[in-house]
Write an enzyme that holds these catalytic residues in place. Structure first.
Site, mmCIF file in Angstrom:
data_model
loop_
_atom_site.group_PDB
_atom_site.id
_atom_site.type_symbol
_atom_site.label_atom_id
_atom_site.label_comp_id
_atom_site.label_asym_id
_atom_site.label_seq_id
_atom_site.Cartn_x
_atom_site.Cartn_y
_atom_site.Cartn_z
ATOM 1 N N SER A 1 0.826 -1.205 0.000
ATOM 2 C CA SER A 1 0.000 0.000 0.000
ATOM 3 C C SER A 1 0.865 1.262 0.000
ATOM 4 O O SER A 1 1.604 1.477 -0.951
ATOM 5 C CB SER A 1 -0.950 -0.073 1.208
ATOM 6 O OG SER A 1 -1.974 0.841 1.077
ATOM 7 N N ASP B 1 -10.612 -3.630 -4.370
ATOM 8 C CA ASP B 1 -9.897 -2.730 -3.453
ATOM 9 C C ASP B 1 -10.550 -1.355 -3.493
ATOM 10 O O ASP B 1 -10.593 -0.710 -4.534
ATOM 11 C CB ASP B 1 -8.424 -2.651 -3.895
ATOM 12 C CG ASP B 1 -7.537 -1.985 -2.854
ATOM 13 O OD1 ASP B 1 -8.048 -1.137 -2.096
ATOM 14 O OD2 ASP B 1 -6.356 -2.322 -2.795
ATOM 15 N N HIS C 1 -8.553 -4.664 -0.108
ATOM 16 C CA HIS C 1 -7.238 -4.092 0.204
ATOM 17 C C HIS C 1 -6.319 -5.032 0.996
ATOM 18 O O HIS C 1 -5.119 -5.068 0.724
ATOM 19 C CB HIS C 1 -7.430 -2.762 0.946
ATOM 20 C CG HIS C 1 -6.227 -1.880 0.908
ATOM 21 N ND1 HIS C 1 -5.671 -1.418 -0.263
ATOM 22 C CD2 HIS C 1 -5.445 -1.385 1.903
ATOM 23 C CE1 HIS C 1 -4.610 -0.675 0.006
ATOM 24 N NE2 HIS C 1 -4.460 -0.643 1.320
HETATM 25 C C1 MLT Z 1 -1.414 5.616 0.079
HETATM 26 O O1 MLT Z 1 -0.230 5.689 -0.193
HETATM 27 O O2 MLT Z 1 -2.044 6.524 0.605
HETATM 28 C C2 MLT Z 1 -2.112 4.341 -0.231
HETATM 29 O O3 MLT Z 1 -2.556 4.365 -1.496
HETATM 30 C C3 MLT Z 1 -3.193 3.993 0.675
HETATM 31 C C4 MLT Z 1 -2.677 3.742 2.037
HETATM 32 O O4 MLT Z 1 -1.553 3.343 2.218
HETATM 33 O O5 MLT Z 1 -3.421 3.947 2.983
#
Ligand code: MLT
Length: 217
Positions: A108, A158, A189
């Site tokens: 993420s 997601d 996610h």
């Molecule tokens: C981000 O970098 O904000 C991601 O896409 C989502 C997350 O890490 O919460």
């Protein structure tokens, strides 16, 4: 560029000094401990460098600021990407691991800064595993990522990472010459065991190739 070991981090030496090092990059709200079991499962015996993101979003560590979900603070992203690259170079000297065998594993927010490093510091990473990644920014100049292996795992359901955005990142990396293996699943996610298994298989095939290429060339 930062020259100190100024990120909170964990370093776990590898079984083989000349082996690969996994750079573990956690998601929002994670820390330097979170992904260590995952890294040890993905590549048993590999060295591990696991920093904690320096940005705090209401107490949740991240690797760069965002203005809203999926909307990144571009100035901070650039600064943080260079800062992290500096930390990695210093850590390689300090701990004596082979900087040229560094493989990012990001989830993420961590996958997004790994993607940003691929685009801004194309020589820094030797391969990358990007779980739930999206486009950090549209590069003005296409970097040369010729032959760089990238594994991506994405969820069709997601809600944080729109599938077309992940696809766009895969396209950008492919246009830059990377060998992208993008796997889709009908999931959200959170990462699933099946995807970890796929990444592990991919790494077990990819890591020996990296060593051979380096040792021979
Ligand atoms: C981000 O970098 O904000 C991601 O896409 C989502 C997350 O890490 O919460």
């Amino acid at each position: 560029m930062s020259t100190d070991l100024d990120f909170l981090h964990r370093y776990v030496p590898g079984e083989d000094e000349s082996g690969p090092t996994l750079l573990l990059l956690h998601g929002t709200g994670g820390n330097e401990e979170d992904l260590i079991p995952l890294g040890q499962d993905l590549a048993p015996g590999a060295a591990i460098l696991s920093p904690r993101g320096k940005v705090s979003e209401y107490g949740a560590p991240r690797f760069f600021r965002r203005l809203a979900e999926g909307v990144f603070d571009q100035e901070d992203l650039l600064f943080r990407t260079h800062e992290l690259a500096g930390f990695i170079e210093t850590a390689a000297e300090e701990y004596g691991f082979e900087g040229s065998k560094l493989v990012a594993v990001g989830y993420s927010n961590g996958a997004n800064i790994a993607a940003s490093m691929l685009l801004l510091h194309p020589g820094l990473l030797r391969a990358a595993v990007l779980f739930r990644a999206m486009v950090p920014f549209e590069p003005e100049v296409t970097p040369d990522l010729s032959g760089l292996p990238v594994f991506m795992a994405a969820g069709q359901m997601d809600r944080m990472i729109p599938p077309d955005n992940t696809q766009r990142l895969a396209d950008i990396l492919t246009e830059a010459g990377a060998e992208v293996d993008l796997r889709w699943r009908d999931v959200g996610h959170p990462l699933t065991c099946e995807e970890v298994g796929e990444a592990k298989d991919w790494l077990s095939r990819t890591l020996p190739t990296l060593s051979e290429t380096l040792d021979n060339g």
